[in-house]
Design a protein around this motif. Structure first.
Motif, short mmCIF file in Angstrom:
data_model
loop_
_atom_site.label_atom_id
_atom_site.label_comp_id
_atom_site.label_asym_id
_atom_site.label_seq_id
_atom_site.Cartn_x
_atom_site.Cartn_y
_atom_site.Cartn_z
N ILE A 575 0.85 -1.18 0.00
CA ILE A 575 0.00 0.00 0.00
C ILE A 575 0.89 1.24 0.00
O ILE A 575 1.97 1.24 0.61
N GLN A 576 0.47 2.28 -0.73
CA GLN A 576 1.29 3.47 -0.84
C GLN A 576 1.33 4.24 0.48
O GLN A 576 0.42 4.16 1.31
N ILE A 577 2.42 4.99 0.65
CA ILE A 577 2.56 5.86 1.80
C ILE A 577 2.70 7.30 1.30
O ILE A 577 3.13 7.54 0.18
N SER A 578 2.37 8.25 2.15
CA SER A 578 2.44 9.66 1.78
C SER A 578 3.85 10.19 2.03
O SER A 578 4.09 10.98 2.94
N ALA A 579 4.78 9.74 1.19
CA ALA A 579 6.18 10.08 1.40
C ALA A 579 6.99 9.66 0.19
O ALA A 579 6.55 8.88 -0.66
N HIS A 580 8.22 10.18 0.12
CA HIS A 580 9.22 9.63 -0.78
C HIS A 580 9.70 8.32 -0.18
O HIS A 580 9.69 8.13 1.04
N LEU A 581 10.17 7.40 -1.01
CA LEU A 581 10.31 6.01 -0.57
C LEU A 581 11.63 5.67 0.10
O LEU A 581 11.71 4.66 0.81
N SER A 582 12.69 6.45 -0.12
CA SER A 582 14.01 5.95 0.24
C SER A 582 14.15 5.65 1.73
O SER A 582 14.68 4.59 2.10
N SER A 583 13.68 6.51 2.61
CA SER A 583 13.81 6.25 4.04
C SER A 583 13.07 4.97 4.43
O SER A 583 13.57 4.17 5.23
N THR A 584 11.89 4.77 3.85
CA THR A 584 11.13 3.55 4.14
C THR A 584 11.85 2.31 3.62
O THR A 584 11.88 1.27 4.31
N VAL A 585 12.44 2.40 2.43
CA VAL A 585 13.16 1.25 1.88
C VAL A 585 14.38 0.91 2.73
O VAL A 585 14.68 -0.28 2.97
N TYR A 586 15.09 1.92 3.21
CA TYR A 586 16.19 1.65 4.13
C TYR A 586 15.68 0.94 5.38
O TYR A 586 16.32 0.02 5.91
N GLY A 587 14.51 1.37 5.88
CA GLY A 587 13.93 0.71 7.04
C GLY A 587 13.56 -0.73 6.76
O GLY A 587 13.77 -1.62 7.60
N ILE A 588 13.00 -0.99 5.57
CA ILE A 588 12.68 -2.37 5.18
C ILE A 588 13.94 -3.21 5.16
O ILE A 588 13.96 -4.35 5.65
N ALA A 589 15.03 -2.67 4.61
CA ALA A 589 16.28 -3.42 4.52
C ALA A 589 16.84 -3.72 5.91
O ALA A 589 17.34 -4.82 6.17
N GLU A 590 16.76 -2.73 6.80
CA GLU A 590 17.24 -2.96 8.17
C GLU A 590 16.42 -4.06 8.85
O GLU A 590 16.97 -4.95 9.50
N LYS A 591 15.10 -4.00 8.71
CA LYS A 591 14.24 -5.00 9.33
C LYS A 591 14.47 -6.37 8.70
O LYS A 591 14.49 -7.39 9.39
N ALA A 592 14.67 -6.38 7.38
CA ALA A 592 14.93 -7.65 6.70
C ALA A 592 16.22 -8.29 7.18
O ALA A 592 16.28 -9.51 7.39
N ALA A 593 17.25 -7.47 7.36
CA ALA A 593 18.53 -8.00 7.82
C ALA A 593 18.39 -8.66 9.18
O ALA A 593 18.96 -9.74 9.43
N ASP A 594 17.63 -8.04 10.08
CA ASP A 594 17.41 -8.65 11.39
C ASP A 594 16.61 -9.94 11.28
O ASP A 594 16.89 -10.93 11.98
N SER A 595 15.61 -9.93 10.40
CA SER A 595 14.80 -11.14 10.21
C SER A 595 15.65 -12.29 9.66
O SER A 595 15.55 -13.43 10.11
N ILE A 596 16.49 -11.98 8.69
CA ILE A 596 17.35 -13.00 8.07
C ILE A 596 18.31 -13.58 9.11
O ILE A 596 18.58 -14.78 9.13
N ARG A 597 18.81 -12.73 10.00
CA ARG A 597 19.75 -13.18 11.03
C ARG A 597 19.05 -13.76 12.26
O ARG A 597 19.71 -14.18 13.21
N GLY A 598 17.72 -13.77 12.24
CA GLY A 598 16.97 -14.34 13.36
C GLY A 598 16.94 -13.47 14.59
O GLY A 598 16.76 -13.98 15.71
N LEU A 599 17.11 -12.16 14.42
CA LEU A 599 17.11 -11.23 15.55
C LEU A 599 15.71 -10.72 15.87
O LEU A 599 14.85 -10.68 15.01
#
Length: 599
Positions: A575-599
């Motif tokens: 779903i779209q957000i009322s923002a430019h995407l880069s900060s959100t994508v960085y957040g997705i990547a950070e959360k993904a990294a923790d998920s991948i590492r089982g944190l």
């Protein structure tokens, strides 16, 4: 296990590490087994999945990227040159199919460079509303909400607190909305350029006068979960920079045909010429992580045999997993309002995030929302029947949430960006676009061969493409929803009011677009039809949703129907957000990294 099929032009690169290995020799990956192989060295892939995963020095990562390492190129370091970068060889330049509204082909740009689109965009730094991130959890993704996402977005950020001179010139911020220990620098231009600051002051005042109730003081911070208002823009001034130094990331930089990603390995076929090739294999011990962006990641999976069976079989691609939801996308479009001359140049700018009652007035806004709510079921069914969605249940839920955002939640539904036109000393202008579009489109392969141009598209539409060919058909279905169209027409008409006061006219005296000849409602509607342009914020092509609601990945970003493959970029946002995407994508990547590492 059968290897999955993929085809793409490749280079390897990382923007988030200072010490790394970059090579264009595919033999460098021979006899190596990598813990993770990341496909796409863009905003998410190069910047975070790689560096976060290798905080454990025993972990090895191979990152595959089609573009070059241009961290010292002004096209990637100067926000004021973002549109210039669009017209060079560091942009993919996806040619979209002829649209029903306007009937013309256009280009959606995406970064073909280490750092991806974060290296060629305007670097504007903003985030959506609290409720929009909470909606991710409401749609079935446990743990995806504003509290968690803000934590990860702040983790990614190294915010430079404005100094006294910047704040005296109109810069505002809320310190608690930002992180200060991350790898991505953010902040405001320093020194803040004047006399453009005087023009921004005039535009702030004019915008606030045009939209009653719009916040316009220096308390507006477009990263705190409430971006409503007009404020000076902050930027990710040096996107992808990092002080983290590791030697366990291998960067492969080569023009090849990438064939086979799987939990066992990735096979590369190097194309020496049209008649000969040589194959190589990089072994993977744990996972393949797809981070090629909202337009690139579904292509990657479809060429790997993961996608809608009907599309795959049409191109004789062996089906590994039937995933009809792959390639359903959502993207913005906007219109421009140009004036000249400003008499000076600058990278600084303003952004206004405006709500529906501020645009239409409370009564007309209520009618607008009521119409949205009354047509949810019909619109969801229409989107599914047209191939722009796969689940009526899922689309009804998304459209219901979006109607609530227009109404009860009072989310920003339109953004206006004020900028000096990149590369031009004579024009200043504004772009306006709808932030919560109701139309949906598709992005799919058009061939099993990456060298074959998509059906119905001209690969030489613009000279800067150098007649490159792509294997992707992109159809956003821009403005297919009548309410989206009417809102954009209304915004285009109001922009003239913002630029009309004498305090603004002294900086921009002559209207270039749409021009004085455009006056009536019908003429503005024609102007929008013939002049709208893509805004490069596509999402949702591999949506994070329950599979019965049209999802392609689960809440841990694992692709349905296969093992050992995840997606971690803007394509997972449902779903779209009322923002430019880069900060959100960085957040997705950070959360993904923790998920991948089982944190």
């Amino acid at each position: 296990m059968k290897l999955l099929h993929l085809a793409s032009l490749l280079t390897l690169g990382i923007t988030s590490v200072k010490s790394l290995t970059i090579t264009d020799d595919p033999t460098a990956i021979l006899n190596h087994t990598f813990d993770y192989i990341i496909v796409g060295g863009g905003t998410a892939g190069a910047t975070y999945n790689s560096s976060r995963l290798t905080e454990d020095v025993q972990t090895t990562v191979l990152v595959i990227e089609a573009g070059d390492d241009l961290r010292n190129d002004t096209r990637t370091t100067d926000p004021g040159l973002y549109a210039v970068a669009d017209y060079t060889n560091i942009s993919w330049g996806y040619v979209i199919t002829n649209q029903t509204i306007g009937g013309k082909q256009q280009i959606i740009n995406a970064g073909k460079v280490l750092g991806g689109s974060s290296a060629i965009n305007g670097m504007q730094w903003s985030r959506g509303t609290v409720e929009q991130y909470d909606a991710l959890e409401e749609l079935g993704n446990e743990g995806w909400n504003f509290k968690t996402m803000q934590q990860y977005m702040k983790k990614a950020e190294n915010f430079h607190i404005p100094n006294a001179n910047q704040t005296s010139l109109g810069v505002g911020f809320i310190a608690t909305a930002h992180g200060n220990n991350g790898n991505i620098d953010s902040g405001f231009p320093n020194p803040y350029p004047c006399p453009s600051c005087n023009m921004w002051d005039a535009l702030v005042n004019s915008t606030a006068q045009t939209y009653p109730g719009l916040r316009a003081d220096n308390k507006v911070d477009q990263c705190d979960g409430d971006p409503r208002g007009v404020a000076r823009c902050s930027y990710s001034i040096t996107p992808g920079s990092s002080d983290g130094a590791t030697q366990n990331i291998r960067i492969w930089k080569a023009k090849t045909q990438l064939q086979l990603p799987s939990p066992k390995g990735v096979a590369f076929e190097v194309l020496a010429n049209t008649s000969s090739s040589q194959s190589f294999v990089a072994q993977v011990a744990k996972e393949v992580i797809v981070t090629s962006g909202a337009l690139g990641s579904p292509k990657f999976l479809e060429l790997s045999g993961i996608g809608d069976r009907r599309i795959l079989e049409n191109f004789d691609i062996p089906v590994v997993a039937d995933l009809p939801s792959a390639g359903i996308a959502n993207a913005y479009i906007g219109t421009d309002f140009l004036n000249g001359p400003p008499g000076h140049t600058s990278v600084a700018g303003l952004a206004a995030f405006v709500t529906l009652p501020q645009i239409l007035g409370p009564n007309a806004a209520a009618d607008y929302v009521q119409l949205m709510q009354s047509t949810i079921k019909a619109r969801a069914g229409s989107l599914v029947s047209s191939g722009a969605a796969v689940s009526v249940k899922g689309m009804e839920k998304i459209l219901t949430i979006q109607a609530r955002q227009f109404g009860l939640e009072d989310a920003p539904v339109v953004e206006i960006v004020y900028i000096l036109i990149p590369g031009s000393p004579i024009a200043v202008g504004s772009s306006a676009w709808g932030l919560i579009p109701q139309y949906r489109g598709t992005v799919h392969v058009a061939s099993s061969d990456p060298r074959v141009p998509p059906v119905g598209n001209s690969p030489c539409l613009y000279a800067y493409l150098s007649c490159l060919t792509y294997d992707t058909t992109v159809n956003p279905n821009y403005l297919a929803d009548a309410q989206d169209f009417s809102l954009l027409v209304n915004m285009s008409m109001v922009l003239r009011q913002i630029w009309s006061p004498p305090a603004v006219k002294q900086f921009a005296s002559t209207e270039i677009l749409p021009g004085a000849s455009v006056q009536s409602d019908e003429e503005f509607a024609d102007f929008v039809t013939n002049n709208y342009t893509p805004i490069t914020h596509p999402i949702g092509s591999l949506a994070m949703l329950p599979q019965d609601m049209g999802g392609s990945v689960d809440s841990n970003l694992r692709v349905y129907g296969v093992h050992g493959v995840r997606v971690a970029d803007a394509s997972v946002l449902p779903i779209q957000i009322s923002a430019h995407l880069s900060s959100t994508v960085y957040g997705i990547a950070e959360k993904a990294a923790d998920s991948i590492r089982g944190l």
